[in-house]
Write a protein that holds these residues in place. Sequence first.
Motif, PDB file in Angstrom:
ATOM      1  N   GLN A   1       0.845  -1.189   0.000  1.00  0.00           N
ATOM      2  CA  GLN A   1       0.000   0.000   0.000  1.00  0.00           C
ATOM      3  C   GLN A   1       0.887   1.248   0.000  1.00  0.00           C
ATOM      4  N   LYS A   2       0.272   2.410  -0.093  1.00  0.00           N
ATOM      5  CA  LYS A   2       1.029   3.648  -0.188  1.00  0.00           C
ATOM      6  C   LYS A   2       0.416   4.712   0.704  1.00  0.00           C
ATOM      7  N   VAL A   3       1.266   5.587   1.263  1.00  0.00           N
ATOM      8  CA  VAL A   3       0.816   6.684   2.115  1.00  0.00           C
ATOM      9  C   VAL A   3       1.330   7.994   1.532  1.00  0.00           C
ATOM     10  N   VAL A   4       0.440   8.979   1.380  1.00  0.00           N
ATOM     11  CA  VAL A   4       0.845  10.314   0.955  1.00  0.00           C
ATOM     12  C   VAL A   4       0.293  11.326   1.943  1.00  0.00           C
ATOM     13  N   LYS A   5       0.963  12.479   2.027  1.00  0.00           N
ATOM     14  CA  LYS A   5       0.499  13.570   2.891  1.00  0.00           C
ATOM     15  C   LYS A   5       0.114  14.765   2.020  1.00  0.00           C
ATOM     16  N   VAL A   6      -0.973  15.422   2.391  1.00  0.00           N
ATOM     17  CA  VAL A   6      -1.483  16.546   1.610  1.00  0.00           C
ATOM     18  C   VAL A   6      -1.647  17.767   2.503  1.00  0.00           C
ATOM     19  N   ASP A   7      -1.843  18.916   1.881  1.00  0.00           N
ATOM     20  CA  ASP A   7      -2.031  20.169   2.608  1.00  0.00           C
ATOM     21  C   ASP A   7      -3.308  20.092   3.443  1.00  0.00           C
ATOM     22  N   PRO A   8      -3.236  20.382   4.750  1.00  0.00           N
ATOM     23  CA  PRO A   8      -4.416  20.238   5.612  1.00  0.00           C
ATOM     24  C   PRO A   8      -5.380  21.430   5.581  1.00  0.00           C
ATOM     25  N   LYS A   9      -5.073  22.469   4.822  1.00  0.00           N
ATOM     26  CA  LYS A   9      -5.914  23.672   4.848  1.00  0.00           C
ATOM     27  C   LYS A   9      -7.339  23.379   4.406  1.00  0.00           C
ATOM     28  N   TYR A  10      -8.289  23.830   5.188  1.00  0.00           N
ATOM     29  CA  TYR A  10      -9.725  23.793   4.911  1.00  0.00           C
ATOM     30  C   TYR A  10     -10.336  22.389   4.931  1.00  0.00           C
ATOM     31  N   THR A  11      -9.577  21.353   5.313  1.00  0.00           N
ATOM     32  CA  THR A  11     -10.149  20.009   5.310  1.00  0.00           C
ATOM     33  C   THR A  11     -11.270  19.861   6.331  1.00  0.00           C
ATOM     34  N   SER A  12     -11.270  20.701   7.375  1.00  0.00           N
ATOM     35  CA  SER A  12     -12.330  20.647   8.377  1.00  0.00           C
ATOM     36  C   SER A  12     -13.366  21.753   8.176  1.00  0.00           C
ATOM     37  N   GLN A  13     -13.177  22.593   7.139  1.00  0.00           N
ATOM     38  CA  GLN A  13     -14.085  23.708   6.907  1.00  0.00           C
ATOM     39  C   GLN A  13     -14.881  23.567   5.618  1.00  0.00           C
ATOM     40  N   ARG A  14     -14.470  22.651   4.757  1.00  0.00           N
ATOM     41  CA  ARG A  14     -15.098  22.516   3.442  1.00  0.00           C
ATOM     42  C   ARG A  14     -16.185  21.450   3.456  1.00  0.00           C
ATOM     43  N   CYS A  15     -17.306  21.753   2.831  1.00  0.00           N
ATOM     44  CA  CYS A  15     -18.381  20.771   2.689  1.00  0.00           C
ATOM     45  C   CYS A  15     -18.026  19.810   1.561  1.00  0.00           C
ATOM     46  N   PRO A  16     -18.020  18.513   1.808  1.00  0.00           N
ATOM     47  CA  PRO A  16     -17.663  17.556   0.765  1.00  0.00           C
ATOM     48  C   PRO A  16     -18.759  17.372  -0.288  1.00  0.00           C
ATOM     49  N   VAL A  17     -19.947  17.939  -0.064  1.00  0.00           N
ATOM     50  CA  VAL A  17     -21.046  17.795  -1.013  1.00  0.00           C
ATOM     51  C   VAL A  17     -21.074  18.955  -2.010  1.00  0.00           C
ATOM     52  N   CYS A  18     -21.109  20.207  -1.484  1.00  0.00           N
ATOM     53  CA  CYS A  18     -21.214  21.356  -2.385  1.00  0.00           C
ATOM     54  C   CYS A  18     -19.895  22.104  -2.544  1.00  0.00           C
ATOM     55  N   GLY A  19     -18.922  21.850  -1.696  1.00  0.00           N
ATOM     56  CA  GLY A  19     -17.625  22.506  -1.804  1.00  0.00           C
ATOM     57  C   GLY A  19     -17.537  23.828  -1.086  1.00  0.00           C
ATOM     58  N   CYS A  20     -18.558  24.222  -0.345  1.00  0.00           N
ATOM     59  CA  CYS A  20     -18.535  25.501   0.365  1.00  0.00           C
ATOM     60  C   CYS A  20     -17.489  25.468   1.479  1.00  0.00           C
ATOM     61  N   VAL A  21     -16.656  26.507   1.547  1.00  0.00           N
ATOM     62  CA  VAL A  21     -15.639  26.613   2.577  1.00  0.00           C
ATOM     63  C   VAL A  21     -16.070  27.686   3.573  1.00  0.00           C
ATOM     64  N   ASP A  22     -16.415  27.261   4.782  1.00  0.00           N
ATOM     65  CA  ASP A  22     -16.890  28.193   5.800  1.00  0.00           C
ATOM     66  C   ASP A  22     -16.558  27.629   7.171  1.00  0.00           C
ATOM     67  N   LYS A  23     -15.680  28.323   7.895  1.00  0.00           N
ATOM     68  CA  LYS A  23     -15.251  27.827   9.206  1.00  0.00           C
ATOM     69  C   LYS A  23     -16.396  27.828  10.218  1.00  0.00           C
ATOM     70  N   HIS A  24     -17.429  28.632   9.973  1.00  0.00           N
ATOM     71  CA  HIS A  24     -18.551  28.695  10.912  1.00  0.00           C
ATOM     72  C   HIS A  24     -19.487  27.485  10.771  1.00  0.00           C
ATOM     73  N   SER A  25     -19.285  26.673   9.750  1.00  0.00           N
ATOM     74  CA  SER A  25     -20.130  25.479   9.585  1.00  0.00           C
ATOM     75  C   SER A  25     -19.772  24.402  10.599  1.00  0.00           C
ATOM     76  N   ARG A  26     -18.599  24.508  11.180  1.00  0.00           N
ATOM     77  CA  ARG A  26     -18.142  23.479  12.115  1.00  0.00           C
ATOM     78  C   ARG A  26     -18.406  23.898  13.557  1.00  0.00           C
ATOM     79  N   ASP A  27     -19.107  23.041  14.282  1.00  0.00           N
ATOM     80  CA  ASP A  27     -19.360  23.252  15.709  1.00  0.00           C
ATOM     81  C   ASP A  27     -18.403  22.342  16.480  1.00  0.00           C
TER      82      ASP A  27
END
Length: 418
Positions: A307-333
């Motif tokens: 198997q293989k492991v890669v690392k990616v930029d962590p920016k916005y991974t917890s703020q972006r909606c995976p359905v519509c792509g909206c990036v909003d830090k207030h969406s996360r409680d």
Amino acid sequence: MKEKVTVTAKVQVYLGEEERKQVVATGCLYRMACNEVSKYLFDSDCMNFYEVNGALYHSLREKYGLKSQMSQSVIKTVIAKYRTVKGNGHGKRLIEFKANRYDLVHGRDWSFTDGLVSINTVKGRVKVPFEAQGMEKYLDAPDCKYGTATIVVHRDGKAFLHVPVTLEVEKVDSPSTVVGIDRGIRKLAVAYDGKKTTMYSGNAVKNRRAHFSRLRKELQQRQTPSARRRLKAIGTRENSWMRDVNHCVSKALVESNPSGILFVLEDLKGIRGATERVRAKDRYVSVSWAYYDLEQKLTYKAVLAGQKVVKVDPKYTSQRCPVCGCVDKHSRDKSNHVYKCSHCGYQSNDDRIAAMNLYQLGLEYLKGTEHPRIQSPSGKPGDGGCSQSPCDVTPRPKGRKKVGAQPSVRTTGQSQAH
């Protein structure tokens, strides 16, 4: 195509009374020599091996009675330690070596001979029996190469030889599927493969580490010799236990997925600087969490399993909606660990959202984007726009399937939008 991976095999060696005295005495001299070199590096700011070797080599041999190879190993060990500390972003400080251990170059200071392990000391070589249970697949692998080992003698008298073994395995050039893995404290790991989500709970780990923290605080207040001895003991026990937890989690992730898979992790380099800004009462848990240890164990286990492991930029991974792509830090409680998109209303566990975004970054990686990164439409988070195409998310059936394990694991289907 082949690639190399290095695994450290922990081999128990059985030392007699005389052999133990020789190994312990050598470890003491090695430690004293390391501290002398450390003071020289701290005062001179010199990290060049040849300059340090020219200045200290003869004095180390004469003062401590170390063999030629050991004297050079001392210098290499201390320089490597200072470079590691500097690379981690820590300020200049004098490093003190306390552990009873020393390095052994394969072929010169240690070797396997006629079913025994030969170990060099300041008074000559000792040949003793060893036990490699569970490590045979590494030590007996064809074309394996041994590196510089470390002999460690614990306070209970047990001795271990830590042997780096370099193996050649098939390189995974074209992974077939992707698994996004988000690491955290409340959830040690959350894995998403496009169909199901597997969560490895960290509650038991967090509670036990809190117990260690309270016990450590009580012992520090006593200021007695017995309290200081127990402080050292529980520190060793906690570290060993945490490493074992990471072994269990990484092994479960590798074994629950087929070969040819791509694991996608956040690049958490510099995470310590961010976690040090949390509240003082939460700082111990945040700063000392073993993210890197889990990453290392997952990486080498994955390579051995094809198997293989890669690392990616962590920016916005917890703020972006995976359905519509909206990036909003207030969406996360964060307090309730819930993510609810301010644009489309999609709702799920916040750790699962991060794993889903890492999954999508893994798909971008497979398309040829070497360092994929989520971009906010205007370059700033929180504008409410949609930055990427939606992923295939379908409502999951009611009810959750729980799988008992240690640490506890929970596997679910897709999370339903609200």
